[in-house]
Write an enzyme that holds these catalytic residues in place. Structure first.
Site, PDB file in Angstrom:
ATOM      1  CB  THR A 325      -1.122  -0.019   1.040  1.00 62.18           C
ATOM      2  OG1 THR A 325      -1.878   1.181   1.013  1.00 62.18           O
ATOM      3  CG2 THR A 325      -0.375  -0.032   2.553  1.00 62.18           C
ATOM      4  CE  LYS A 329      -1.932   0.186  -3.326  1.00 60.50           C
ATOM      5  NZ  LYS A 329      -3.322   0.667  -3.549  1.00 60.50           N
ATOM      6  CG  ASN A 350      -3.018  -4.739  -4.666  1.00 59.67           C
ATOM      7  OD1 ASN A 350      -2.807  -5.602  -5.700  1.00 59.67           O
ATOM      8  ND2 ASN A 350      -4.229  -4.840  -4.213  1.00 59.67           N
ATOM      9  CB  ALA A 389      -3.649  11.299 -11.860  1.00 56.91           C
ATOM     10  CB  ALA A 392      -5.565   4.329  -5.733  1.00 56.85           C
ATOM     11  NE  ARG A 412      -2.413  17.882  -4.716  1.00 56.38           N
ATOM     12  CZ  ARG A 412      -1.709  17.796  -3.818  1.00 56.38           C
ATOM     13  NH1 ARG A 412      -2.306  18.258  -2.755  1.00 56.38           N
ATOM     14  NH2 ARG A 412      -0.922  16.516  -3.504  1.00 56.38           N
ATOM     15  CB  THR A 413      -0.496  17.592 -10.224  1.00 54.65           C
ATOM     16  OG1 THR A 413      -0.047  17.807  -9.024  1.00 54.65           O
ATOM     17  CG2 THR A 413       0.630  18.103 -10.885  1.00 54.65           C
ATOM     18  CE1 TYR A 477      -8.784   0.154   5.417  1.00 55.53           C
ATOM     19  CE2 TYR A 477      -8.058   0.333   3.276  1.00 55.53           C
ATOM     20  CZ  TYR A 477      -7.847  -0.115   4.335  1.00 55.53           C
ATOM     21  OH  TYR A 477      -6.911  -0.615   4.552  1.00 55.53           O
TER      22      TYR A 477
HETATM   23  P1  ATR Z   1      -1.948   6.319  -4.291  1.00 54.91           P
HETATM   24  O1  ATR Z   1      -0.886   5.023  -4.722  1.00 54.91           O
HETATM   25  O2  ATR Z   1      -2.599   6.168  -3.188  1.00 54.91           O
HETATM   26  O3  ATR Z   1      -2.693   6.518  -5.562  1.00 54.91           O
HETATM   27  P2  ATR Z   1      -0.288   8.417  -4.991  1.00 54.91           P
HETATM   28  O4  ATR Z   1       0.112   7.734  -6.063  1.00 54.91           O
HETATM   29  O5  ATR Z   1       0.521   9.150  -3.926  1.00 54.91           O
HETATM   30  O6  ATR Z   1      -0.858   7.505  -3.999  1.00 54.91           O
HETATM   31  O7  ATR Z   1      -1.450   9.475  -5.622  1.00 54.91           O
HETATM   32  C1  ATR Z   1      -2.041  10.223  -4.683  1.00 54.91           C
HETATM   33  C2  ATR Z   1      -3.250  10.924  -5.419  1.00 54.91           C
HETATM   34  O8  ATR Z   1      -3.918  11.747  -4.577  1.00 54.91           O
HETATM   35  C3  ATR Z   1      -2.583  11.796  -6.557  1.00 54.91           C
HETATM   36  O9  ATR Z   1      -3.651  11.941  -7.338  1.00 54.91           O
HETATM   37  C4  ATR Z   1      -2.712  13.217  -5.534  1.00 54.91           C
HETATM   38  O10 ATR Z   1      -2.800  14.407  -6.374  1.00 54.91           O
HETATM   39  P3  ATR Z   1      -1.259  15.098  -6.990  1.00 54.91           P
HETATM   40  O11 ATR Z   1      -0.915  14.182  -8.235  1.00 54.91           O
HETATM   41  O12 ATR Z   1      -1.586  16.664  -7.664  1.00 54.91           O
HETATM   42  O13 ATR Z   1      -0.379  14.976  -5.925  1.00 54.91           O
HETATM   43  C5  ATR Z   1      -3.834  13.285  -4.738  1.00 54.91           C
HETATM   44  N1  ATR Z   1      -3.784  14.088  -3.747  1.00 54.91           N
HETATM   45  C6  ATR Z   1      -3.109  13.834  -2.732  1.00 54.91           C
HETATM   46  N2  ATR Z   1      -3.361  14.842  -1.419  1.00 54.91           N
HETATM   47  C7  ATR Z   1      -4.541  15.712  -2.051  1.00 54.91           C
HETATM   48  C8  ATR Z   1      -4.996  16.822  -2.060  1.00 54.91           C
HETATM   49  N3  ATR Z   1      -4.920  17.367  -0.800  1.00 54.91           N
HETATM   50  N4  ATR Z   1      -5.868  17.348  -2.828  1.00 54.91           N
HETATM   51  C9  ATR Z   1      -5.947  17.018  -4.096  1.00 54.91           C
HETATM   52  N5  ATR Z   1      -5.532  15.659  -4.569  1.00 54.91           N
HETATM   53  C10 ATR Z   1      -4.864  15.134  -3.576  1.00 54.91           C
END
Ligand code: ATR
Length: 531
Positions: A325, A329, A350, A389, A392, A412-413, A477
Site C-alpha cells: 500500500t 505500489k 498491491n 492520478a 490507485a 490536483r496536478t 476506507y
Molecule cells: P496512491 O498510490 O494511493 O494513488 P499516490 O500515487 O501518491 O497514492 O497518489 C495520490 C493521489 O492523491 C494523487 O492524485 C494526488 O494528487 P497530485 O498528483 O496532485 O499530488 C492526490 N492528492 C493527494 N493529496 C491531495 C489533496 N490534498 N488534494 C487533491 N488531491 C490530492
C-alpha cells in the site's frame, strides 16, 4: 553441591542446553527432539500486569488467566512492600514472573537496591516461578545464587536502538556466563529492519526471550513463536501497554492466533508507511484459521527509504507474500522478480507472492474497484469521473475501462491526469472544471487519499457540487464514512464505500497466497466486526 559446580563445565562443553526442570519427562523428551530437529521451543504468551495498586493488580491477575503466564511489575505498584508482595503471591493462580525494575534500568522503582533485593527475595520465598533480574545490576548475582525454587531470567534492555547482531551475541554470551535459566534481550526498533537482527539472534538458542520494543517492533512480538523466542509479552488491554508497540492479549490470541504460529507458518504482511492502520488483518487472519492454513498476516510498517533493505530481509526470511500500500505500489516493482500482465499494464502492484524465492507482483485493486461499484451501478456505457492520478487511480481506470465505462480523469496536478489519460486512452479535464464535470458524469470516484484518517474532515469535492442521482464512490476506507461519502448521502446520492473495494480485492489476494477462495461473505463478516 557437586552438581552445582559441574553445571557450568557441562554448559561450556555442550552445544545445546535444554531447560527441563519445569516439564514432565515426556515433555522434556519432546523438547530435546524438537531441538535436535532444529525446531524452536513452543513460545508462551506472557501478559504484563502494571497496575499501580494491589487491588487492580489482583483484578488484572484474574483477567490474565487466559495467558500462559503473567509478569507482575512490582515497580508499578505505589509504595510496594513485603506485605503487598505477600498478598499478591497468595492469589497467584498461574505461573508468574516477578519484576521490580529500578529507575536506572528503565523501571519505576525508586527504593534502594537492598530494598529491592528484599522484595524479590520475599517473592522467591513465596513461590515466584520466575524472577527477572537486570544484567549489570548489583543484586543479580545474589538473586541467582539464592533463587531456591524460582528460575532467574537475566534481562538486558536497550531503550534507544537495536545494536548489531555481533554486539547482541556478545551480550547473550556475557549473560549466559551468569547461569540464568533464561536470557532476555530487548531492544528498540527504529526501523522494521531491526526486527530481523532479533530473528537472527534467536537462531539456535532455546533459552532466549528476545524482541524489539516500539511500533516498528510489532512483528518481533507477533512472530516470536516462528523464530523461537521463549516468551511473547503482551499487555492486558490497549490502555495498559507498559511498553510501546506492545500488543494486547486479546489480539495476540484471537487476531494473530499466536498459539498456532510455529516455525512453518507462512508470513504475509502489509507493506506500507502506515501499515498499522490497515484493516485487512481483521479479514485475513480469522479466515486463515477457518480454512485451516498455516498463515499469519501482520503489519510491515516500512518507510520509503527502508523498502530496499526490507525486501532483502523479506527474501532472506522467505516470507510468503504481501499486500502493498501507500507509498510503495509503484516503487516496489523494481525490487521484485516478475509482474503479472494486469499489474504490468496498471504499472502498480498491491499483492506479492513469493513462489520458492521468486517474487511476483499482482494487482487486485482493479478487481475490487469494479466489483464494489457493480453492487450499485452498471459500469458499461456509464460516464465516470475519476478524481486523482496516483497508483490507485491507475488500477481503477484500468478496471473500469476494461468494463466499458466512458472515463474522464482530473487531478490536483493537471499534468498527471493528462499523462494517465493519454496512457489509457481515456478523457481528461482540468481540476478547475470539477464542478461542471460532476454535473456531466453519472458516477464520481475519489481515488486520492484525501479524507483518510487522521484527516477525516477533508474532502476532494465540495458538498455543493454533489446532486441527487449521482453515484459517489470513495476508495478511502478509514473511516468508512468519509466526508465525501457523508456529504453524498446527505444530498441523496447512492454511495459505494471503500471497505467494499477492500473486501473484494482481499478475497483475490487470499486466493493468490493460499490457493483457496475464502468466500466473500466470510471476509465481509470479519470486516464488519471491525468497522
Ligand atoms: P496512491 O498510490 O494511493 O494513488 P499516490 O500515487 O501518491 O497514492 O497518489 C495520490 C493521489 O492523491 C494523487 O492524485 C494526488 O494528487 P497530485 O498528483 O496532485 O499530488 C492526490 N492528492 C493527494 N493529496 C491531495 C489533496 N490534498 N488534494 C487533491 N488531491 C490530492
Amino acid at each position: 553441591m557437586v552438581l552445582a559446580r559441574r553445571i557450568p563445565l557441562y554448559q561450556k562443553a555442550s552445544d545445546f542446553s535444554v531447560e527441563t526442570s519445569d516439564e514432565t519427562p515426556l515433555q522434556a523428551a519432546g523438547l530435546i527432539i524438537r531441538l535436535l530437529q532444529n525446531q524452536p521451543m513452543k513460545t508462551k504468551i506472557c501478559a504484563v500486569i502494571n497496575a499501580d495498586n494491589v487491588k487492580d493488580a489482583l483484578n488484572d491477575m484474574k483477567k490474565a488467566e487466559s495467558a500462559d503466564l503473567t509478569e507482575l511489575r512490582l515497580d508499578y505498584i505505589k509504595n510496594i512492600n513485603e506485605s503487598k508482595v505477600k498478598e499478591l503471591m497468595k492469589n497467584k493462580k498461574q505461573k508468574i514472573i516477578i519484576t521490580c525494575r529500578p529507575i536506572n534500568f528503565g523501571g519505576l522503582f525508586r527504593g534502594s537496591e537492598k530494598e529491592r533485593l528484599a522484595l524479590l527475595s520475599r517473592a522467591i520465598e513465596l513461590g515466584a516461578d520466575f524472577v527477572d533480574a537486570e544484567f549489570g545490576s548489583e543484586i543479580t548475582n545474589e538473586l541467582t545464587e539464592n533463587k531456591k525454587g524460582s528460575k532467574i531470567i537475566i534481562s538486558h534492555h536497550d531503550f534507544k536502538e537495536t545494536p548489531s547482531l555481533e554486539k547482541l551475541e556478545s551480550v547473550y554470551n556475557q549473560i549466559s556466563q551468569l547461569n540464568p535459566n533464561s536470557v532476555k534481550i530487548i531492544t528498540t526498533a527504529n526501523s522494521i529492519n531491526d526486527n530481523f537482527i532479533i530473528f537472527d539472534l534467536l537462531k539456535g538458542k532455546n533459552n532466549l526471550i528476545a524482541f524489539c520494543m516500539g511500533a516498528e517492533g510489532e512483528i518481533s512480538r507477533i512472530l516470536a513463536p516462528k523464530f523461537g523466542s521463549r516468551l511473547a509479552y503482551c499487555s492486558l488491554d490497549k490502555e495498559k501497554e507498559s511498553a510501546p508497540g506492545q500488543i494486547n492479549l486479546e489480539e495476540m490470541k484471537n487476531l494473530y492466533h499466536n498459539n498456532l504460529i510455529n516455525k512453518e507458518t507462512n508470513v504475509i504482511g502489509i507493506i506500507g508507511e502506515f501499515a498499522e492502520n490497515s484493516m485487512s488483518k481483521y479479514m485475513h487472519n480469522p479466515n486463515f484459521v477457518k480454512n485451516n492454513v498455516n498463515f499469519v498476516y501482520v503489519p510491515f510498517k516500512v518507510a520509503k527509504n527502508e523498502l530496499k533493505d526490507f525486501m532483502e530481509n523479506f527474501r532472506k526470511f522467505n516470507f510468503k507474500g504481501a499486500a502493498v500500500t501507500i507509498p510503495h505500489k509503484e516503487n516496489i516493482i523494481k525490487l521484485i522478480d516478475e509482474l503479472d500482465e494486469t499489474a504490468e499494464q496498471i504499472g502498480a502492484t498491491n499483492t506479492l507472492v513469493n513462489d520458492n524465492g521468486k517474487i511476483k507482483g499482482y494487482n487486485t485493486d482493479y478487481y475490487g474497484a469494479v466489483y464494489a461499484l457493480k453492487e450499485q451501478a452498471e459500469i458499461k456505457g456509464n460516464k465516470i469521473l475519476v478524481l486523482g492520478a496516483g497508483g490507485a487511480a491507475r488500477a481503477v481506470v484500468y478496471g473500469l475501462k476494461r468494463e466499458g465505462a466512458k472515463l474522464t480523469l482530473v487531478n490536483r496536478t493537471d499534468g498527471k491526469a493528462e499523462k494517465l489519460a493519454n496512457e489509457f486512452k481515456v478523457g481528461f479535464d482540468e481540476f478547475s472544471n470539477v464542478s461542471k464535470l460532476v454535473k456531466e458524469n453519472d458516477i464520481i470516484i475519489n481515488t486520492t487519499s484525501v479524507g483518510m484518517y487522521p484527516k477525516e474532515n477533508d474532502s476532494v469535492l465540495d458538498g455543493k457540487d454533489l446532486f441527487k442521482g449521482k453515484i459517489v464512490m470513495d476508495i478511502v476506507y478509514k473511516p468508512v464514512n468519509t466526508k465525501l461519502i457523508r456529504m453524498a448521502k446527505k444530498k441523496g446520492c447512492k454511495t459505494v464505500t471503500g471497505d467494499r473495494m477492500l473486501i473484494y480485492q482481499a478475497v483475490r489476494q487470499f486466493e493468490l497466497w493460499t490457493k483457496i477462495n475464502p468466500g466473500f461473505k466470510d471476509m465481509e463478516k470479519e470486516m464488519n466486526k471491525n468497522i
